[in-house]
Design a protein around this motif. Structure first.
Motif, mmCIF file in Angstrom:
data_model
loop_
_atom_site.group_PDB
_atom_site.id
_atom_site.type_symbol
_atom_site.label_atom_id
_atom_site.label_comp_id
_atom_site.label_asym_id
_atom_site.label_seq_id
_atom_site.Cartn_x
_atom_site.Cartn_y
_atom_site.Cartn_z
ATOM 1 N N ARG B 140 11.903 5.913 -1.607
ATOM 2 C CA ARG B 140 10.848 6.224 -0.638
ATOM 3 C C ARG B 140 11.125 7.489 0.168
ATOM 4 O O ARG B 140 10.460 7.730 1.175
ATOM 5 C CB ARG B 140 10.664 5.039 0.319
ATOM 6 N N ASN B 143 8.172 9.891 0.770
ATOM 7 C CA ASN B 143 7.136 9.341 1.645
ATOM 8 C C ASN B 143 7.555 9.423 3.109
ATOM 9 O O ASN B 143 6.713 9.546 4.001
ATOM 10 C CB ASN B 143 6.808 7.900 1.259
ATOM 11 N N ILE B 232 3.192 4.596 -1.200
ATOM 12 C CA ILE B 232 3.673 3.238 -0.900
ATOM 13 C C ILE B 232 3.572 2.389 -2.158
ATOM 14 O O ILE B 232 4.513 1.706 -2.563
ATOM 15 C CB ILE B 232 2.864 2.588 0.247
ATOM 16 N N ASP B 235 5.960 3.658 -4.948
ATOM 17 C CA ASP B 235 7.380 3.443 -4.679
ATOM 18 C C ASP B 235 7.731 1.956 -4.619
ATOM 19 O O ASP B 235 8.772 1.576 -4.086
ATOM 20 C CB ASP B 235 7.791 4.140 -3.368
ATOM 21 N N SER B 239 8.633 -1.907 1.811
ATOM 22 C CA SER B 239 10.047 -2.251 1.626
ATOM 23 C C SER B 239 10.302 -3.686 2.057
ATOM 24 O O SER B 239 9.539 -4.275 2.812
ATOM 25 C CB SER B 239 10.915 -1.318 2.463
#
Lengths: 265, 242
Positions: B140, B143, B232, B235, B239
């Motif tokens: 990520r 991003n 988002i 990836d 998370s």
């Protein structure tokens, strides 16, 4: 071990019979899932409709209600028509830039207003290229140690930033704690040497001390050092902002919030 | 035995309805999947997500709220644009008119102002949440960089809007702000001149800030948000614990 050794039939382990170099030590117990995981993840997953959509809808409604209530109760500020010939005292930037305006009182304008924020933003953007270990993803503060580092860095930053502002104000604002003015008076130092170079050194010292203390106390990973630094940035941003919004009155002198004229909003 | 058709059945069974709603009521898993996949606004989401991603105490809704505030600001901003005049001689009077003569004008102005302050705070806190949960880590990292750019655009959006009321607060805050920009080493005077279009804040400054505020910066933010939200998904979704 003691129990094992006393059990009949088993040879007692003789000290020194294990190759010390190859002995495995128990480092840490971690909570985790079994290595063999079921291929069907259905248990861990939910349908976005309704499970996520309902959270989004409710938070949107709650937020709209709060914004609506606030907007009914409190009017946005509108002062007199702009007048270039009448400078208000104090003149203040929008609140989210008052941290920079606070820095401006203590050092060179270019350093405070442009170089420091640029370096901070570039450093923040670069974080993922320095911390690439996937450890701790999804856990607030990585671990209990990470959370202790956050608490320590928060207290440290508040004490140091407030202390530096008060000391600089006491000795003489913008004199670099008197060192800069001493260098100018006695060594013929230029504005550049005091306002830029000396000020940079003065800002870097507490950052290195923070890293040093965290290293000494917590034996941190790289991620945890970055946590300390980011927390330092985050807290410093808000402490400086609070000084700028609530404690700077006429002539940018320190004052109490209730003595302030309305100059920002 | 056939159930008697209700009015609702007749509406949802009509050719018109079925031409734009291509699934049944979302009470079965199939229809719940279809409503996400076939709706242009909802298909920003996957059909299924990890259970932890719905936990409010993980994200505190900060990213979503920032986006929602952007939408509120767009709506209220468009309404204000119908009445606001970006002219140094008429801007302040149009503010007074919005507040006193326009129906719900004061409310729209307040909502725009407070949501703008709120967006700066929520974007900043969103960054802190993403940092403290380690959500910038590979894959990520790009991003996160896009997010930092969005923080900068949010600051610029708020700053450019700050001048528009053309009152003493606006005028002198932007004077201080552009002076800070003008203190930049080497390029400072040029930056100041480009921002102001004059030697002090004047009509040329107002129209620059207005254009940046109502079209350039919102488009830049929308572009970056499109990348941000797309990444988002690409990836691996939001998370979470490994």
């Amino acid at each position: 071990m003691a129990e094992l050794a006393e059990r009949p039939g088993l040879p007692a382990p003789t000290p020194g019979s294990i190759d010390e170099a190859k002995r495995q030590k128990l480092l840490e117990l971690v909570r985790g899932r079994a290595l063999a995981r079921p291929t069907d993840l259905a248990e861990d997953e939910v349908m976005v409709w309704p499970s996520l959509v309902v959270v989004e809808a409710v938070s949107a409604v709650v937020f709209t209600a709060i914004l609506f209530a606030l907007s009914v109760l409190v009017n946005g500020p509108l002062l007199d028509r702009a007048n270039p010939n009448q400078t208000p005292n104090p003149s203040k930037a929008p609140w989210y830039f008052l941290n920079l305006q606070e820095l401006l009182l203590h050092m060179d304008a270019g350093l405070a207003g442009v170089i420091v924020p640029t370096v901070a933003l570039v450093a923040i953007a670069a974080i993922p290229y320095f911390d690439r270990s996937p450890l701790g993803v999804g856990i607030l503060g990585t671990s209990s140690k990470g959370r202790r580092i956050i608490a320590f860095a928060t207290v440290y930053s508040i004490v140091v930033v407030v202390g530096m502002i008060l000391v600089d104000e006491k000795i003489g604002r913008g004199t670099q704690f008197g060192i800069g003015s001493y260098m100018m008076d006695h060594w013929g130092a230029t504005e550049f040497m005091t306002g830029v170079i000396l000020s940079t050194i003065i800002m870097l010292i507490p950052i290195f001390i923070l890293v040093g203390i965290v290293k000494a106390i917590f034996r941190p990973t790289r991620r945890e050092i970055i946590i300390a630094l980011f927390t330092g940035f985050f807290v410093t941003y808000w402490v400086l902002t609070m000084f700028g919004t609530s404690f700077r009155g006429h002539g940018q002198d320190l004052t109490w919030p209730w003595n302030l004229p309305l100059t920002h909003g | 035995m056939r159930r008697e058709q209700t009015l609702a059945d007749r509406i949802t069974g009509s050719a018109l309805w079925r031409s734009f709603v291509r699934h049944g009521y979302p009470d079965t898993q199939r229809n719940q999947a279809l409503i996400i996949a076939s709706n242009v606004f909802l298909h920003i989401h996957p059909v299924k997500i990890k259970r932890y991603a719905t936990k409010v105490t993980y994200t505190f809704c900060l990213g979503g709220l920032s986006f929602f505030m952007f939408l509120v600001l767009t709506m209220t901003g468009i309404l204000l644009m119908f009445y606001y005049i970006p002219s140094s001689t008429q801007a302040y009077q149009s503010m007074l008119d919005i507040q006193s003569s326009v129906t719900f004008g004061q409310l729209m102005r307040n909502m725009h102002r407070w949501a703008a302050q709120g967006m700066v705070i929520s974007v900043f806190l969103h960054m802190a949440r993403v940092f403290y949960t380690g959500s910038y880590k590979p894959p990520r990292e790009f991003n996160w960089v896009v997010g930092v750019l969005l923080l900068v655009v949010t600051f610029l959006l708020s700053f450019s809007g700050y001048l528009l009321p053309w009152d003493q607060l606006a005028y002198w805050a932007i004077t201080v702000g552009t002076n800070i920009g003008g203190a930049a080493p080497i390029i400072g005077p040029q930056v100041n001149k480009i921002l102001l279009g004059d030697f002090q804040i004047a009509q040329s400054t107002l129209i620059r800030f207005y254009t940046l505020h109502v079209i350039f910066l919102p488009l830049a933010a929308a572009f970056l948000m499109a990348v941000h939200f797309w990444r988002i998904r690409k990836d691996g979704g939001i998370s979470g614990p490994l």
